[in-house]
Design an enzyme around this catalytic site. Structure first.
Site, PDB file in Angstrom:
ATOM      1  CG  ASP A  13      32.850  -2.892  47.539  1.00 45.36           C
ATOM      2  OD1 ASP A  13      33.935  -3.551  47.907  1.00 45.36           O
ATOM      3  OD2 ASP A  13      32.845  -1.883  46.831  1.00 45.36           O
ATOM      4  CE  LYS A  16      31.200 -10.515  46.216  1.00 45.73           C
ATOM      5  NZ  LYS A  16      31.118  -9.070  46.366  1.00 45.73           N
ATOM      6  N   GLY A  17      31.596 -11.533  51.889  1.00 49.37           N
ATOM      7  CA  GLY A  17      32.323 -12.381  52.852  1.00 49.37           C
ATOM      8  C   GLY A  17      31.631 -12.816  53.871  1.00 49.37           C
ATOM      9  N   GLY A  40      37.841  -7.626  48.453  1.00 46.68           N
ATOM     10  CA  GLY A  40      38.371  -7.485  49.750  1.00 46.68           C
ATOM     11  C   GLY A  40      36.930  -7.980  50.455  1.00 46.68           C
ATOM     12  CG  HIS A  41      35.229 -11.549  50.030  1.00 45.45           C
ATOM     13  ND1 HIS A  41      35.136 -12.773  49.606  1.00 45.45           N
ATOM     14  CD2 HIS A  41      34.802 -10.414  49.157  1.00 45.45           C
ATOM     15  CE1 HIS A  41      34.609 -12.491  48.325  1.00 45.45           C
ATOM     16  NE2 HIS A  41      34.430 -11.293  48.114  1.00 45.45           N
ATOM     17  NE  ARG A 141      46.299 -17.287  21.048  1.00 50.91           N
ATOM     18  CZ  ARG A 141      45.550 -16.312  20.489  1.00 50.91           C
ATOM     19  NH1 ARG A 141      44.464 -15.982  20.997  1.00 50.91           N
ATOM     20  NH2 ARG A 141      45.971 -15.771  19.220  1.00 50.91           N
ATOM     21  CD  GLN A 222      36.395  -8.104  41.464  1.00 56.74           C
ATOM     22  OE1 GLN A 222      36.221  -9.141  40.640  1.00 56.74           O
ATOM     23  NE2 GLN A 222      37.282  -7.961  42.157  1.00 56.74           N
ATOM     24  N   PRO A 302      37.225   5.663  49.799  1.00 59.89           N
ATOM     25  CG  PRO A 302      36.699   8.240  49.634  1.00 59.89           C
ATOM     26  CD  PRO A 302      37.846   7.104  49.926  1.00 59.89           C
ATOM     27  NE  ARG A 303      33.359  -0.496  49.884  1.00 58.21           N
ATOM     28  CZ  ARG A 303      33.445  -1.261  50.869  1.00 58.21           C
ATOM     29  NH1 ARG A 303      32.364  -0.929  51.631  1.00 58.21           N
ATOM     30  NH2 ARG A 303      34.382  -2.307  50.917  1.00 58.21           N
ATOM     31  CG  LEU A 330      17.268  -3.595  57.027  1.00 58.78           C
ATOM     32  CD1 LEU A 330      16.889  -3.144  55.613  1.00 58.78           C
ATOM     33  CD2 LEU A 330      16.382  -4.954  57.310  1.00 58.78           C
TER      34      LEU A 330
END
Length: 422
Positions: A13, A16-17, A40-41, A141, A222, A302-303, A330
């Protein structure tokens, strides 16, 4: 041969997107190398918000081809829904979006087992998308690969064998109803018809394109601290988001990798269970969550929020070989009078030299903080470093000195334009 690898340098999170979308302007191909629809991006372009889970965010650039590599576990339903979502926003994916024929499929029993397991006492905090069980079958396998869809008789045989095994687990361990073989086979044969135009030998394609001088951006899902080998095991994902996963997840040689970029937030977040040394279970954490909109793009959960953990970030720089950092969000720190950063860990009152990988130690560590002055002013309109407040510039420079890696990109807002490239 030129591959730039983009890795999440924290617990996922990191934004990156946006960074992949930004860097895609100078790239020919964006290739996703691991994970599944649990990623999720989120990218904001011209006021439109795009949330992507499987398809690389480079798809938002019309001239860029996108690859979903063999290291990804593919949920056909999620993929097709994403295609329809993009088409509804007039994003054309046809002829420039490819899926590896060697990628493993997420099956209905993977999702069911994942969700049932998460109801137990030893839950990891997964998204319940079937990612872990799909990787388990891959390494046991007994997985179903996309190429298996071409051979119906063999497909039926493999699925029947798997379901006999899974039905035992479902009925005897989880007291759940058994699954129907024929229904699953029919569903996936139908998926094959819809997926057919996207399927390709992507390893061959990527290596040919590299020989022709094309520029490739490899993106992971991730973050490095969720890597199954180098993260906070067992509270990790089931693949290798670290830079080393790019080669095995795409079928390209290490000699083709030219540079590695790490993406990190100006603070730290984590979704799901597991150690989080700098987590703030207080007003600070709530403020970071509220201002940063810290809710999962895939699940809406929620993170967990906390101060920037430079100690773990330096470890991530080491294991990934990160040569430059893209610092995101930032601007979320604009309202703080003081900002803390974690510069070390103590365990039993003794300083640690590097990030610990045993759970007992991780859960017992004490973070060591430095307190830096805040800037108490908005920075979202800044176009270059000189337009940032002095204390904000000091914060960026402090991170660079600690990590010994340059911060080449500084994001001060969600929009493409709200980015400082140094």
């Amino acid at each position: 041969m030129s591959i730039k690898v983009i890795v999440g340098a924290q617990w996922g999170d990191e934004g990156k997107g946006k960074i992949v979308d930004l860097l895609s302007e100078d790239i020919d191909i964006v290739a996703r190398y691991q994970g599944g629809a649990n990623a999720g991006h989120t990218v904001v372009v011209d006021g439109k918000t795009y949330v992507l889970h499987l398809i690389p965010s480079g798809i938002l650039h019309p001239g860029v081809a996108c690859v979903i590599g063999n290291g990804v576990v593919l949920d056909p339903q999620a993929f097709l829904e994403e295609v329809k979502f993009l088409e509804s926003l007039n994003v054309n994916v046809h002829g420039r979006l490819f899926i590896s024929h060697n990628a493993h499929l997420i099956m209905p029993y993977h999702k069911l087992i994942d969700s049932l397991k998460e109801q137990g006492a030893s839950k990891i905090g997964t998204t319940g998308r079937g990612i872990g069980p799909a990787y388990i079958d891959k390494f046991a396998r007994v997985g179903i690969k996309i190429v298996d869809l071409l051979h119906r008789d063999n497909l039926v045989k493999k699925i029947r064998s798997n379901i006999e095994d899974k039905n035992q687990l479902l009925s005897k361990i989880y007291n759940s109803s058994e699954m129907d073989v024929n229904e699953i086979v029919d569903t996936y044969i139908h998926y094959d018809e819809e997926l057919d135009e996207f399927i390709k030998d992507t390893s061959l394609y990527l290596n040919q394109q590299l020989k022709e001088g094309k520029r490739v951006l490899a993106e992971g899902a991730q973050g490095a601290m969720l890597d199954v080998d180098f993260g906070t095991y067992p509270y990790v994902t089931s693949s290798n988001p670290t830079s080393g996963g790019a080669c095995t997840g795409l079928g390209v040689p290490p000699t083709a990798v030219e540079s590695i970029v790490g993406v990190a937030k100006a603070y730290t977040t984590r979704v799901g269970n597991g150690p989080f040394p700098t987590e703030q279970l207080n007003e600070t954490g709530e403020t970071l969550r509220k201002i940063g909109g810290e809710y999962g793009a895939t699940t809406g959960r929620p993170r967990r929020c906390g101060w920037l953990d430079l100690f773990s970030l330096k470890y991530s720089v080491m294991v990934n070989g990160i040569e430059e950092i893209a610092l995101t969000k930032l601007d979320v720190l604009d309202q703080f009078d003081e900002i803390k950063v974690c510069v070390g860990y103590k365990y039993n009152d003794k300083p640690l030299k590097t990030f610990p990988l045993d759970l007992c130690t991780i859960e017992g560590i004490e973070p060591v903080y430095e307190t830096l002055p805040g800037w108490n002013s908005g920075i979202s309109g800044a176009k270059n470093m000189s337009e940032l407040p002095a204390n904000c510039r000091f914060y960026v420079e402090y991170i660079e000195r600690y990590l010994e890696v340059p911060l080449k990109i500084v994001s001060v807002g969600a929009m493409r334009a709200q980015t400082i490239v140094r």
